[in-house]
Design an enzyme around this catalytic site. Structure first.
Site, PDB file in Angstrom:
ATOM      1  CD1 TRP A 102      39.228  40.385  37.917  1.00  0.00           C
ATOM      2  CD2 TRP A 102      41.437  40.756  37.918  1.00  0.00           C
ATOM      3  NE1 TRP A 102      39.756  39.765  39.024  1.00  0.00           N
ATOM      4  CE2 TRP A 102      41.103  39.970  39.047  1.00  0.00           C
ATOM      5  CE3 TRP A 102      42.769  41.117  37.723  1.00  0.00           C
ATOM      6  CZ2 TRP A 102      42.060  39.535  39.974  1.00  0.00           C
ATOM      7  CZ3 TRP A 102      43.725  40.686  38.645  1.00  0.00           C
ATOM      8  CH2 TRP A 102      43.375  39.918  39.748  1.00  0.00           C
ATOM      9  CG  ASP A 172      41.581  38.903  31.445  1.00  0.00           C
ATOM     10  OD1 ASP A 172      41.560  37.653  31.498  1.00  0.00           O
ATOM     11  OD2 ASP A 172      41.861  39.625  32.431  1.00  0.00           O
ATOM     12  CE  LYS A 196      40.946  33.515  37.497  1.00  0.00           C
ATOM     13  NZ  LYS A 196      40.762  33.715  38.911  1.00  0.00           N
TER      14      LYS A 196
HETATM   15  N1  PMP Z   1      42.068  38.713  34.861  1.00  0.00           N
HETATM   16  C1  PMP Z   1      41.014  38.132  35.466  1.00  0.00           C
HETATM   17  C2  PMP Z   1      39.674  38.269  34.837  1.00  0.00           C
HETATM   18  C3  PMP Z   1      41.205  37.399  36.631  1.00  0.00           C
HETATM   19  O1  PMP Z   1      40.169  36.825  37.242  1.00  0.00           O
HETATM   20  C4  PMP Z   1      42.503  37.275  37.180  1.00  0.00           C
HETATM   21  C5  PMP Z   1      42.790  36.475  38.428  1.00  0.00           C
HETATM   22  N2  PMP Z   1      41.808  36.368  39.356  1.00  0.00           N
HETATM   23  C6  PMP Z   1      43.552  37.937  36.534  1.00  0.00           C
HETATM   24  C7  PMP Z   1      43.304  38.623  35.372  1.00  0.00           C
HETATM   25  C8  PMP Z   1      44.955  37.855  37.071  1.00  0.00           C
HETATM   26  O2  PMP Z   1      45.436  36.596  36.814  1.00  0.00           O
HETATM   27  P1  PMP Z   1      46.832  36.049  37.351  1.00  0.00           P
HETATM   28  O3  PMP Z   1      46.728  36.001  38.825  1.00  0.00           O
HETATM   29  O4  PMP Z   1      46.886  34.714  36.684  1.00  0.00           O
HETATM   30  O5  PMP Z   1      47.885  36.978  36.874  1.00  0.00           O
END
Ligand code: PMP
Length: 360
Positions: A102, A172, A196
């Site tokens: 991420w 994040d 989540k």
């Molecule tokens: N950052 C993290 C730490 C994530 O776990 C996720 C999704 N699994 C995201 C960003 C991306 O999120 P989204 O799909 O809501 O754009």
């Protein structure tokens, strides 16, 4: 009705009480004669829901008054771009800590807007730890420092807040916001997709120190400017009303449980049950350094090759689903967010023990 234990990384399991309440209120919310889904976002009923959600979020996280709380769309992925677009000001560089898949995506997006200084990386050991902050090489010219405080795929969590001096720290927190108390005042911006620990997909929460708002360049799209959303109370356009409502029910559930101090204790207990079992046997392995292991996402492997498919199929027969690790890392992953009951973790461990007995 039969519900499974759903270990999905997100969208993820929600508290059963919340789903039941949503069901009860589906056709007629509090005598309004309509579902929340059908309400005008500018009507007094929905305004009262949105205000309560913000108040509860502020209370649970003890968010200081000089922070704005935004309810946006576009996922955490949109924040990968909005953060640099809004925070760079007259600077041209930002620091990123590279701890997994991420943060990799956050870095790639930021590179479209500025020079990224990768201040630290755990790539050398396959993203299985958090580089100690003393080793970070921050660039004094950076506009902010970005961390991914829980790497959902790798299962690596920051268990303390790094000291980055006066530069705004951006996190994040998609996969662990609300799982533990947070000292919000240590951050410039916190963002998280809701799907989540908070509610359904479609809602993205941003908590921002107000002095960081209004730095975006002229010409930026209105929707990409934090100022637009701060000034309009997240009502510049139609917000994700139903997702906000469900998130509100989750926040009230958390308050009834005793808030973030109480849920943190439960999360520590749940994750310890799983990690202690994994560490007690050579049959399973968790690659993450013990001190940086996530309480939310627990990745593990079976030492013997070729058993994953069988493990997943047998687990499913036991009502334990979505245990497959992310395709980029393989193996297994159990996501055990707030709403995952402790009995689910005990049941998983019992199943793992049984599987080991028949294959080890
Ligand atoms: N950052 C993290 C730490 C994530 O776990 C996720 C999704 N699994 C995201 C960003 C991306 O999120 P989204 O799909 O809501 O754009």
């Amino acid at each position: 009705m039969s519900r499974v234990f759903n270990f999905s990384a997100g969208p993820a399991t929600l508290p059963e009480e919340v789903l039941q309440q949503a069901r009860d209120e589906m056709l007629d919310w509090h005598g309004a004669g309509m579902s929340v889904m059908e309400m005008s976002h500018r009507g007094k009923e929905f305004i009262s829901i949105a205000e309560q959600v913000e108040a509860d979020l502020r209370e649970l996280l003890a968010i200081p008054g000089n922070y704005g709380v935004l309810f946006l769309q576009g996922g955490a992925t949109s924040q990968f771009a909005m953060v640099p677009q809004n925070l760079l000001g007259d600077k041209v560089c930002a620091d990123y800590v590279y701890t997994g898949q991420w943060s990799k995506k956050a870095i790639a997006e930021a590179q479209k807007f500025c020079r990224v200084n990768v201040a630290a990386s755990s790539e050398d050991r396959d993203f299985t730890y958090v580089p100690r902050p003393e080793t970070w090489r921050l660039d004094p010219a950076s506009a902010y420092v970005h961390i991914t405080s829980n790497e959902t795929i790798g299962g690596v969590e920051f268990h303390s807040v790094p000291d980055v001096g006066d530069v705004p720290l951006v996190a994040d927190m998609s996969s662990h916001l609300l799982s533990r108390p947070v000292d919000v005042g240590r951050y410039g911006v916190i963002y998280a997709g809701a799907q989540k620990n908070i509610g359904p997909a479609g809602l993205t929460i941003v908590i921002i120190r107000k002095d960081l708002v209004g730095r975006a360049p002229t010409g930026i799209a209105s929707m990409a400017d934090y100022k637009t959303h701060v000034e309009s109370g997240s009502m510049y356009n139609t917000p994700p009303t139903y997702a906000i409502y469900i998130a509100g029910l989750v926040l009230q559930w958390l308050k009834r449980l005793g808030g973030l101090v109480a849920i943190e204790k439960i999360n520590i207990a749940k994750s310890q049950i799983l990690y202690q079992y994994i560490d007690s046997t050579n049959f399973y392995q968790c690659p993450v350094s013990p001190e940086d292991r996530s309480r939310m996402n627990v990745p593990f492997r079976i030492s013997e090759d070729g058993l994953d498919t069988q493990f997943l199929a047998r687990a499913k027969q036991h009502g334990l689903v979505q245990l497959k690790g992310h395709r980029s890392v393989g193996g297994m992953r159990a996501s055990i967010y707030n709403a995952m009951p402790i009995e689910a973790v005990r049941t998983l461990v019992e199943f793992m023990r049984e599987f080991e007995r028949s294959h080890g």
